[in-house]
Design a protein around this motif. Structure first.
Motif, mmCIF file in Angstrom:
data_model
loop_
_atom_site.group_PDB
_atom_site.id
_atom_site.type_symbol
_atom_site.label_atom_id
_atom_site.label_comp_id
_atom_site.label_asym_id
_atom_site.label_seq_id
_atom_site.Cartn_x
_atom_site.Cartn_y
_atom_site.Cartn_z
ATOM 1 N N VAL A 81 0.834 -1.201 0.000
ATOM 2 C CA VAL A 81 0.000 0.000 0.000
ATOM 3 C C VAL A 81 0.869 1.252 0.000
ATOM 4 C CG1 VAL A 81 -1.665 1.343 1.341
ATOM 5 C CG2 VAL A 81 -1.972 -1.123 1.106
ATOM 6 N N HIS A 82 1.897 1.237 0.827
ATOM 7 C CA HIS A 82 2.722 2.430 0.971
ATOM 8 C C HIS A 82 3.519 2.708 -0.305
ATOM 9 C CE1 HIS A 82 4.267 5.626 3.373
ATOM 10 N NE2 HIS A 82 5.525 5.208 3.323
ATOM 11 N N LEU A 83 4.047 1.679 -0.932
ATOM 12 C CA LEU A 83 4.774 1.891 -2.184
ATOM 13 C C LEU A 83 3.832 2.360 -3.288
ATOM 14 C CD1 LEU A 83 7.287 -1.101 -2.203
ATOM 15 C CD2 LEU A 83 7.741 1.304 -1.673
ATOM 16 N N GLY A 84 2.571 1.914 -3.230
ATOM 17 C CA GLY A 84 1.587 2.414 -4.186
ATOM 18 C C GLY A 84 1.360 3.910 -4.033
ATOM 19 N N LEU A 85 1.299 4.379 -2.774
ATOM 20 C CA LEU A 85 1.152 5.819 -2.538
ATOM 21 C C LEU A 85 2.406 6.579 -2.972
ATOM 22 C CD1 LEU A 85 -0.695 6.085 0.901
ATOM 23 C CD2 LEU A 85 -1.616 6.370 -1.402
ATOM 24 N N PHE A 86 3.558 5.967 -2.778
ATOM 25 C CA PHE A 86 4.798 6.582 -3.273
ATOM 26 C C PHE A 86 4.706 6.825 -4.779
ATOM 27 C CE2 PHE A 86 7.510 5.806 0.492
ATOM 28 C CZ PHE A 86 8.362 6.896 0.399
ATOM 29 N N ALA A 87 4.215 5.812 -5.507
ATOM 30 C CA ALA A 87 4.124 5.928 -6.963
ATOM 31 C C ALA A 87 3.151 7.028 -7.377
ATOM 32 C CB ALA A 87 3.690 4.590 -7.558
ATOM 33 N N LEU A 88 2.026 7.133 -6.681
ATOM 34 C CA LEU A 88 1.053 8.178 -7.006
ATOM 35 C C LEU A 88 1.619 9.565 -6.701
ATOM 36 C CD1 LEU A 88 -2.255 6.542 -5.688
ATOM 37 C CD2 LEU A 88 -1.564 6.871 -8.073
ATOM 38 N N ALA A 89 2.257 9.698 -5.548
ATOM 39 C CA ALA A 89 2.823 10.997 -5.188
ATOM 40 C C ALA A 89 3.932 11.405 -6.144
ATOM 41 C CB ALA A 89 3.351 10.951 -3.753
ATOM 42 N N ALA A 90 4.675 10.427 -6.675
ATOM 43 C CA ALA A 90 5.776 10.740 -7.587
ATOM 44 C C ALA A 90 5.291 11.410 -8.867
ATOM 45 C CB ALA A 90 6.548 9.466 -7.919
ATOM 46 N N LEU A 91 4.010 11.282 -9.168
ATOM 47 C CA LEU A 91 3.464 11.930 -10.363
ATOM 48 C C LEU A 91 3.509 13.446 -10.258
ATOM 49 C CD1 LEU A 91 0.350 9.634 -10.999
ATOM 50 C CD2 LEU A 91 2.574 9.562 -12.149
ATOM 51 N N THR A 92 3.648 13.987 -9.038
ATOM 52 C CA THR A 92 3.697 15.448 -8.854
ATOM 53 C C THR A 92 5.126 15.995 -8.876
ATOM 54 O OG1 THR A 92 3.787 15.309 -6.433
ATOM 55 C CG2 THR A 92 1.602 15.299 -7.461
ATOM 56 N N LEU A 93 6.114 15.111 -9.057
ATOM 57 C CA LEU A 93 7.500 15.568 -9.122
ATOM 58 C C LEU A 93 7.769 16.300 -10.433
ATOM 59 C CD1 LEU A 93 9.336 12.420 -7.663
ATOM 60 C CD2 LEU A 93 8.878 14.588 -6.495
ATOM 61 N N PRO A 94 8.758 17.208 -10.489
ATOM 62 C CA PRO A 94 9.620 17.637 -9.382
ATOM 63 C C PRO A 94 8.860 18.527 -8.407
ATOM 64 C CG PRO A 94 10.065 18.968 -11.306
ATOM 65 C CD PRO A 94 9.100 17.904 -11.736
ATOM 66 N N VAL A 95 9.290 18.522 -7.156
ATOM 67 C CA VAL A 95 8.616 19.293 -6.132
ATOM 68 C C VAL A 95 8.643 20.775 -6.506
ATOM 69 C CG1 VAL A 95 10.713 19.576 -4.749
ATOM 70 C CG2 VAL A 95 8.474 19.704 -3.649
ATOM 71 N N GLY A 96 7.548 21.447 -6.279
ATOM 72 C CA GLY A 96 7.454 22.870 -6.613
ATOM 73 C C GLY A 96 6.006 23.324 -6.603
ATOM 74 N N MET A 97 5.792 24.549 -7.017
ATOM 75 C CA MET A 97 4.463 25.148 -6.987
ATOM 76 C C MET A 97 3.635 24.647 -8.155
ATOM 77 S SD MET A 97 3.596 29.145 -6.362
ATOM 78 C CE MET A 97 4.359 29.664 -7.895
ATOM 79 N N ALA A 98 2.387 24.285 -7.870
ATOM 80 C CA ALA A 98 1.469 23.821 -8.910
ATOM 81 C C ALA A 98 1.083 24.998 -9.808
ATOM 82 C CB ALA A 98 0.227 23.193 -8.277
ATOM 83 N N ASN A 99 1.526 24.970 -11.046
ATOM 84 C CA ASN A 99 1.270 26.091 -11.953
ATOM 85 C C ASN A 99 -0.203 26.236 -12.314
ATOM 86 O OD1 ASN A 99 4.015 26.762 -12.089
ATOM 87 N ND2 ASN A 99 4.384 25.236 -13.693
ATOM 88 N N TRP A 100 -0.946 25.142 -12.177
ATOM 89 C CA TRP A 100 -2.359 25.191 -12.564
ATOM 90 C C TRP A 100 -3.248 25.787 -11.475
ATOM 91 C CZ3 TRP A 100 -5.285 22.578 -9.043
ATOM 92 C CH2 TRP A 100 -4.655 21.593 -8.286
ATOM 93 N N PHE A 101 -2.688 25.988 -10.281
ATOM 94 C CA PHE A 101 -3.511 26.472 -9.175
ATOM 95 C C PHE A 101 -3.890 27.930 -9.437
ATOM 96 C CE2 PHE A 101 -4.472 27.690 -4.752
ATOM 97 C CZ PHE A 101 -5.263 26.607 -4.388
ATOM 98 N N PRO A 102 -5.151 28.306 -9.200
ATOM 99 C CA PRO A 102 -5.590 29.676 -9.521
ATOM 100 C C PRO A 102 -4.863 30.723 -8.690
ATOM 101 C CG PRO A 102 -7.291 28.499 -8.281
ATOM 102 C CD PRO A 102 -6.263 27.484 -8.676
ATOM 103 N N ALA A 103 -4.822 31.951 -9.216
ATOM 104 C CA ALA A 103 -4.159 33.063 -8.533
ATOM 105 C C ALA A 103 -4.917 33.444 -7.270
ATOM 106 C CB ALA A 103 -4.043 34.266 -9.467
ATOM 107 N N ALA A 104 -4.239 34.238 -6.415
ATOM 108 C CA ALA A 104 -4.799 34.586 -5.109
ATOM 109 C C ALA A 104 -5.719 35.796 -5.142
ATOM 110 C CB ALA A 104 -3.656 34.857 -4.124
ATOM 111 N N ASP A 105 -6.071 36.281 -6.321
ATOM 112 C CA ASP A 105 -6.874 37.501 -6.435
ATOM 113 C C ASP A 105 -8.198 37.368 -5.690
ATOM 114 O OD1 ASP A 105 -4.865 38.384 -8.045
ATOM 115 O OD2 ASP A 105 -5.882 37.909 -9.917
ATOM 116 N N GLY A 106 -8.418 38.276 -4.729
ATOM 117 C CA GLY A 106 -9.690 38.336 -4.028
ATOM 118 C C GLY A 106 -9.944 37.201 -3.053
ATOM 119 N N VAL A 107 -8.942 36.375 -2.772
ATOM 120 C CA VAL A 107 -9.102 35.218 -1.887
ATOM 121 C C VAL A 107 -8.342 35.486 -0.595
ATOM 122 C CG1 VAL A 107 -8.761 32.724 -1.653
ATOM 123 C CG2 VAL A 107 -9.295 33.711 -3.895
#
Length: 739
Positions: A81-107
């Motif tokens: 189970v844990h190695l499966g979660l490792f594989a899923l989390a690795a899809l977000t590599l390299p570590v950094g800011m998610a470019n698709w996340f909306p801007a902070a305007d008005g939030v």
């Protein structure tokens, strides 16, 4: 069991230590790393770190819950189970800011930051956070001689975390850019997955057939005991954040100052879960009441420039001592290995609640950081104290002390000796007497827990507490995500001032004939005053950092002025509590938002002068001091435009930084350092200032210098690196260094 597994089990302990050290190192390395990435978006606010810490503690709690629930399975299934979660989390590599996340305007900035953290590093942090409790639980199922007491691995875990926090500001940040940091961390994540697989494989090889099945039910632990674990952890966690708030408000919001309190916090875990833990715990518990009287009683006294560093060091020493005492109390009450993950889960729950209190609740409830003195009082109530003498246990002594506590409470209620005691006024005799009595009483009451807390609270009230309460009640203070602001009218001195933490951000005379005269860092003979004086009636002026709006009174009729300010509360204060804008430039355009984002929307060559005034506070926004930021400023300026940068600072010598940026960007520069003018003029508030002028037009710079003032060249330092968004280190410019 295979022969390979049998041989591997012989090296079980070293492999587990290395794996846990690696996981904890990565877990705490990503925190300052991502904080460095996200700082430019939220303007370098000290509360960025507290909000990020809330997310980290909540994600850690999630990882501990996951590790606890996973114990219902055999080790082999847990590993899959844990190695499966490792594989899923690795899809977000390299570590950094998610470019698709909306801007902070008005939030709301806090909610937006938590959402960004979840989207960017949430999966990675969740998986890595489960490493320490999961591997300790696996180790406890083996036939290793140390399996009956696997808590030494928890000390190793915190040692890895401590190493990461020390390595980041001293090695990682000075030597590697953000891109290299992100890829190195990602490679470490892959390595950790391999080590985890090896650890799980070895755990199966080192366990008997009965042990490889799901563990026996965890011991029944009373709710009261679990809540006590959570409370101790919550107070220690909240003290960590309240101490950090002070450091980053008055010095600088940067990883170096974030990690020092956190490193001490983690070091306390290493200490109490080591072989010397019981001795260190007893020592810390015995010294904590004395330290609270000598160091903690000053928590309500705002430190001026002359004592800010001393207060910071005292706060860090007190944090370490209290964390050792609180965490040592936790360690003394730890359960047997079968309840290990439950123990960590409730500790993590307490840590998350402490973070929630400091990051979200306290800023909404308290106009001033009251959470810090309140947490010190709670810590005093939780820690077991030892009476200084057997006499303290006698009925007569108790009666005398109760009477003394009652008199002290009466003195506080009637404000006898409890008013007017702050760093800016002479201390009246009765206040000194009140402080001495409260301190003596608190020392005598050590060992009488609740009576000691009352005496300590009275001592805090006497040393600045009543002044802070009076300031709050009078409505002089407001708090936002970006800081604590105090508007202090001083009729006897003849002016009204705006304070951010302990730093003055501007002042205005209360005398009618001086109400439009620029004060403090913005005098007409200061660098900014000399740069604005020759500007024509059609000039286009920009200001980053509004403050009290003082610069508006340098404006001339016909000029177009625009100000960029990140904090809406500052705009409200400048327009409603001060009269510079209303009297001198009521049509000033004010753009709310971080200058790196909002100034990018300004048309090219749209300004004749741009003043960067985000640095009069010692908590400078690092992202406004990079080559990329200066390229943005240059884009907004006309061909013969001039850039003025305010760098007055108690802790950092920023001249070599600007010299390196100027050389890299092809700027002409001069600096005007104005010493504090002589005081004594009624209604005037003067201050020394350092303004640096930039221009790409040599004739424009020559004209500025010819206009008057003792302009000189910038200080340089051989080998000084250019600060960039990807790379910056403040270590070379800290003022403890000799230039």
């Amino acid at each position: 069991m295979t022969a390979i597994a049998a041989r591997a089990s012989q090296n079980l302990r070293p492999v587990y230590i290395v794996t846990i050290l690696t996981g904890s190192f990565l877990l705490f390395l990503v925190q300052p790393l991502f904080g460095r990435v996200v700082l430019p978006i939220l303007g370098g606010s000290p509360n960025v770190w507290n909000t990020a810490m809330l997310f980290y503690q909540a994600a850690l709690l999630g990882g501990y819950i996951y590790a606890d629930r996973l114990q219902r399975l055999a080790v082999r299934r847990q590993l899959l189970v844990h190695l499966g979660l490792f594989a899923l989390a690795a899809l977000t590599l390299p570590v950094g800011m998610a470019n698709w996340f909306p801007a902070a305007d008005g939030v709301d900035p806090q909610l937006w930051l938590i959402g960004l953290l979840c989207a960017s590093i949430g999966p990675l942090f969740f998986v890595v956070s489960a490493q320490a409790p999961l591997l300790q639980a696996w180790f406890a199922r083996t036939d290793d001689a140390a399996a009956a007491n696997p808590y030494f691995l928890y000390a190793a875990s915190n040692l890895g975390s401590f190493a990461a926090l020390i390595a980041y500001p001293l090695l990682v940040e000075p030597l590697a850019g953000l891109s290299a940091q992100r890829w190195a961390w990602s490679a470490g994540f892959v390595l950790l997955a391999g080590l985890t697989a090896l650890s799980g494989f070895m755990a199966q090889g080192a366990a008997g057939a009965q042990q490889t099945r799901a563990r026996a039910p965890a011991p029944v632990i009373p709710l009261q005991r679990r809540l006590h674990w959570a409370l101790l952890a919550a107070v220690a966690s909240a003290l960590l954040l309240s101490t950090t708030t002070h450091l980053t408000t008055d010095i600088m919001a940067m990883p170096l100052l974030w990690v020092v309190p956190l490193a001490l916090y983690l070091l306390s875990f290493v200490a109490v879960f080591s072989a010397a833990g019981p001795r260190l715990t007893r020592a810390a518990q015995g010294l904590s009441p004395l330290a609270l009287v000598l160091l903690g009683s000053w928590a309500c006294l705002s430190g001026g420039p002359e004592v800010a560093t001393l207060f910071a060091l005292a706060g860090l020493l007190l944090l370490l001592l209290l964390c050792v005492a609180l965490h040592g109390t936790l360690a003394e009450d730890r359960p047997e290995p079968a309840g290990l993950t439950t123990f960590y889960l409730w500790m993590s729950l307490g840590g998350a609640l402490g973070g929630l209190f400091c990051a979200l609740i306290a800023p909404m409830v308290f106009p001033w950081p009251w959470e810090h003195p309140l947490l010190l009082l709670v810590a005093a109530a939780l820690l077991p104290g030892r009476a200084w003498s057997k006499l303290a246990a006698s009925p007569a002594w108790r009666a005398i002390m109760l009477l003394a506590v009652a008199l002290l409470c009466w003195a506080a209620a009637t404000r006898f000796g409890f008013a007017g005691l702050d760093r800016s006024n002479a201390w009246p005799l009765r206040s000194i007497v009140a402080v001495a009595m409260a301190a003596a009483l608190a020392l005598l009451l050590i060992g009488r827990r609740m009576s000691f807390v009352v005496a300590l609270a009275a001592l805090m009230l006497a040393i600045g507490g009543m002044v802070q309460i009076e300031t709050d009640v009078a409505g002089k203070r407001q708090r936002s995500f970006f800081g604590v602001y105090t508007v202090d009218a001083r009729p006897k001195a003849g002016y009204i001032a705006l304070l951010h933490g302990t730093t003055m951000h501007g002042a205005q005379s209360l005398r009618p004939e001086l109400v439009t005269e620029p004060m403090t860092y913005y005098l007409r003979e200061a660098g900014i005053g000399r740069a604005l004086a020759p500007m024509g009636a059609d000039a286009r002026i920009g200001v980053v950092g509004l403050g009290t709006g003082t610069l508006a009174c340098h404006a001339k009729p016909g000029q177009r002025w625009t100000a960029w300010e990140i904090d809406p509360l500052v705009v409200e204060i400048a327009r409603q509590r001060f009269r510079y804008i209303a009297r001198c430039k009521p049509d000033m355009k004010i753009v709310v938002g971080d200058a790196r984002l909002t100034l990018a929307d300004a048309p090219p060559a749209s300004l004749d002068l741009l003043a960067i005034d985000a640095f009069s506070s010692d908590a400078i926004p690092l992202h406004l001091m990079t080559a990329e930021a200066f390229a943005l400023y240059g884009r907004a300026l006309a061909e013969n435009g001039i850039l003025m940068v305010h760098i007055s600072n108690r802790f950092l010598n920023l001249e070599p930084v600007l010299a390196a940026i100027a050389s890299d960007g092809g700027w002409q520069t001069r600096v005007l350092q104005l010493p504090p003018p002589p005081g004594g003029r009624p209604g005037w508030v003067t201050a020394g200032s350092t303004w640096v002028a930039f221009s790409r037009n040599r004739q424009r710079m020559d004209a500025l210098v010819a206009g008057g003032g003792d302009w000189r060249a910038l200080q340089t330092r051989p080998g000084m690196s250019v600060w960039r968004d990807d790379f910056a280190s403040v270590l070379p410019v800290l003022r403890w260094r000799k230039d």
